[in-house]
Enzyme design. Structure first.
Site, PDB file in Angstrom:
ATOM      1  N   HIS A  32       0.554   3.746  10.227  1.00 11.43           N
ATOM      2  CA  HIS A  32       1.359   3.863   9.002  1.00 11.43           C
ATOM      3  C   HIS A  32       2.784   4.279   9.347  1.00 11.43           C
ATOM      4  O   HIS A  32       3.054   5.449   9.608  1.00 11.43           O
ATOM      5  CB  HIS A  32       0.745   4.873   8.035  1.00 11.43           C
ATOM      6  CG  HIS A  32       1.312   4.797   6.652  1.00 11.43           C
ATOM      7  ND1 HIS A  32       0.757   4.012   5.660  1.00 11.43           N
ATOM      8  CD2 HIS A  32       2.397   5.376   6.101  1.00 11.43           C
ATOM      9  CE1 HIS A  32       1.468   4.129   4.554  1.00 11.43           C
ATOM     10  NE2 HIS A  32       2.480   4.966   4.793  1.00 11.43           N
ATOM     11  N   HIS A  34       7.177   2.816   8.594  1.00  9.28           N
ATOM     12  CA  HIS A  34       8.053   1.909   7.868  1.00  9.28           C
ATOM     13  C   HIS A  34       9.295   1.624   8.702  1.00  9.28           C
ATOM     14  O   HIS A  34       9.771   2.501   9.438  1.00  9.28           O
ATOM     15  CB  HIS A  34       8.506   2.526   6.543  1.00  9.28           C
ATOM     16  CG  HIS A  34       7.411   3.108   5.720  1.00  9.28           C
ATOM     17  ND1 HIS A  34       6.460   2.334   5.083  1.00  9.28           N
ATOM     18  CD2 HIS A  34       7.107   4.398   5.416  1.00  9.28           C
ATOM     19  CE1 HIS A  34       5.630   3.122   4.417  1.00  9.28           C
ATOM     20  NE2 HIS A  34       5.991   4.381   4.613  1.00  9.28           N
ATOM     21  N   TYR A  50      14.693   6.134  -4.246  1.00  9.75           N
ATOM     22  CA  TYR A  50      15.319   6.860  -3.148  1.00  9.75           C
ATOM     23  C   TYR A  50      16.053   5.871  -2.254  1.00  9.75           C
ATOM     24  O   TYR A  50      15.830   4.654  -2.320  1.00  9.75           O
ATOM     25  CB  TYR A  50      14.279   7.642  -2.330  1.00  9.75           C
ATOM     26  CG  TYR A  50      13.282   6.778  -1.580  1.00  9.75           C
ATOM     27  CD1 TYR A  50      13.560   6.338  -0.276  1.00  9.75           C
ATOM     28  CD2 TYR A  50      12.067   6.421  -2.141  1.00  9.75           C
ATOM     29  CE1 TYR A  50      12.654   5.544   0.423  1.00  9.75           C
ATOM     30  CE2 TYR A  50      11.153   5.641  -1.453  1.00  9.75           C
ATOM     31  CZ  TYR A  50      11.452   5.204  -0.174  1.00  9.75           C
ATOM     32  OH  TYR A  50      10.557   4.418   0.511  1.00  9.75           O
ATOM     33  N   ARG A 128      -0.269  -4.083   0.077  1.00  4.51           N
ATOM     34  CA  ARG A 128      -0.162  -2.739  -0.469  1.00  4.51           C
ATOM     35  C   ARG A 128       0.102  -2.805  -1.970  1.00  4.51           C
ATOM     36  O   ARG A 128       0.951  -3.577  -2.423  1.00  4.51           O
ATOM     37  CB  ARG A 128       0.978  -1.979   0.213  1.00  4.51           C
ATOM     38  CG  ARG A 128       1.015  -0.494  -0.117  1.00  4.51           C
ATOM     39  CD  ARG A 128       2.270   0.157   0.429  1.00  4.51           C
ATOM     40  NE  ARG A 128       2.116   1.589   0.590  1.00  4.51           N
ATOM     41  CZ  ARG A 128       3.146   2.448   0.700  1.00  4.51           C
ATOM     42  NH1 ARG A 128       4.381   1.989   0.689  1.00  4.51           N
ATOM     43  NH2 ARG A 128       2.925   3.743   0.854  1.00  4.51           N
ATOM     44  N   HIS A 187      -2.811   8.697   2.943  1.00  2.06           N
ATOM     45  CA  HIS A 187      -2.603  10.130   2.749  1.00  2.06           C
ATOM     46  C   HIS A 187      -3.862  10.845   2.227  1.00  2.06           C
ATOM     47  O   HIS A 187      -3.811  11.605   1.253  1.00  2.06           O
ATOM     48  CB  HIS A 187      -1.432  10.371   1.790  1.00  2.06           C
ATOM     49  CG  HIS A 187      -0.186   9.615   2.123  1.00  2.06           C
ATOM     50  ND1 HIS A 187       0.179   9.326   3.423  1.00  2.06           N
ATOM     51  CD2 HIS A 187       0.784   9.081   1.325  1.00  2.06           C
ATOM     52  CE1 HIS A 187       1.328   8.646   3.403  1.00  2.06           C
ATOM     53  NE2 HIS A 187       1.709   8.480   2.153  1.00  2.06           N
ATOM     54  N   ASP A 254       3.486   8.154   9.507  1.00  2.00           N
ATOM     55  CA  ASP A 254       4.234   8.115   8.247  1.00  2.00           C
ATOM     56  C   ASP A 254       5.743   8.158   8.493  1.00  2.00           C
ATOM     57  O   ASP A 254       6.515   8.480   7.596  1.00  2.00           O
ATOM     58  CB  ASP A 254       3.802   9.257   7.314  1.00  2.00           C
ATOM     59  CG  ASP A 254       4.254   9.050   5.869  1.00  2.00           C
ATOM     60  OD1 ASP A 254       4.425   7.891   5.457  1.00  2.00           O
ATOM     61  OD2 ASP A 254       4.461  10.064   5.163  1.00  2.00           O
TER      62      ASP A 254
END
Length: 309
Positions: A32, A34, A50, A128, A187, A254
């Protein structure tokens, strides 16, 4: 959502160069992360909540090297909406090392079967769905929409990754008991530690794991508890998912930790936290190597040369 000129800027991930104290096994997968930017090449969506600082593939590759992680799964971040170009560019540059989880339009006519096949060829292995940001939750889960997506992706062997707070859905296990494809929950199910492991939604997630219907990402503990490292409130959740089904667990950094409003965690510390939670070497290998190979269709890892054929 905020327009682009007012979406707040996130704090950047730590740039301290520091490796974990407990090395990961060869072939480990970060399941996980990005990639964001460069914004000049891959502009962010006009509407978003954001604005991340650029977190490029080059920066992420440096992180993987520092952590001793060989492979990774890139998940489409919400700041790009359904524009998967930044992620796909990364996948195509490192086809042996990377897999992806994409986001597509909810309109079934917007994406053709050929486009899905092209995503598969690029390394995408799942879709997702962001349930957290659904503004009107009075109607419950968009289960018909999710089933339609699942039916379309089933021929590719893909899964659906759900970003949702499982504590908001006490009938989770019943809702998904006969779902067409595997489900992945990020998570730890995104249920805040204050709800505890006896929460009906979290217990439903455990039931789905036990019945081979769901996978859980051991990611983002800082997102679902109030304290800082070592996130003591999260240990019962870690123990619970391990007990439910260790063969349905995967781990992820993450990175770049978007929208973290507390102390920014260092990725080496997050690696070591897994070592504190999982002492058994065989279990660590399952979570970090074997399970990701099954879920994301990675070939068996025999050495670094696998990544540069």
């Amino acid at each position: 959502m905020n327009p682009s000129n007012s979406a707040p800027l996130c704090q950047a991930p730590s740039i301290e160069v520091r490796s974990p104290l407990s090395p990961f096994p060869a072939g480990a997968v970060d399941c996980h992360a990005h990639v964001c930017g460069p914004a000049t090449q891959f502009p962010y969506a006009q509407e978003r909540i954001y604005t991340p600082p650029d977190a490029t593939l080059e920066s992420y590759e440096s992180l993987l090297k520092m952590l001793g992680v060989d492979r990774a799964v890139l998940v489409q971040p919400s700041v790009y909406g359904t524009d998967n170009r930044a992620m796909l560019a990364a996948l195509k540059s490192k086809p042996q090392q990377l897999r992806g989880v994409a986001v597509i339009s909810n309109d079934p006519k917007a994406v053709s079967d050929q486009e899905l096949a092209d995503l598969h060829a690029a390394g995408v292995r799942g879709l997702r769905c962001n349930i957290v940001d659904i503004t009107d939750k009075s109607a419950g889960l968009p289960i018909a929409q999710l089933r339609n997506l699942a039916t379309r992706i089933k021929p590719f062997g893909w899964h659906l990754e759900l970003l949702m707070h499982v504590n908001e859905y006490p009938n989770l296990a019943k809702t998904f008991e006969d779902f067409p494809v595997d489900l992945v929950f990020g998570h730890f199910g995104y249920s805040h530690a204050k709800h505890g492991v006896t929460d009906k939604g979290f217990q439903g997630l455990l039931d789905l794991m036990k019945n081979q219907r769901a996978w859980v990402k051991m990611t983002g503990p800082y997102r679902i508890c109030d304290g800082d490292l070592p996130f003591m409130d999260m240990r019962p959740f870690s123990d619970a998912v391990i007990k439910a089904n260790p063969n349905r667990l995967i781990w992820g950094s993450d990175w770049p930790h978007v929208m973290v409003k507390k102390q920014m965690p260092h990725d080496a510390d997050l690696c070591d936290l897994l070592g504190e939670w999982v002492h058994d070497e065989n279990l660590r290998n399952a979570i970090l190597v074997n399970n990701p190979c099954i879920l994301y269709d990675f070939p068996a890892f025999t050495g670094p040369n696998d990544l540069n054929p």
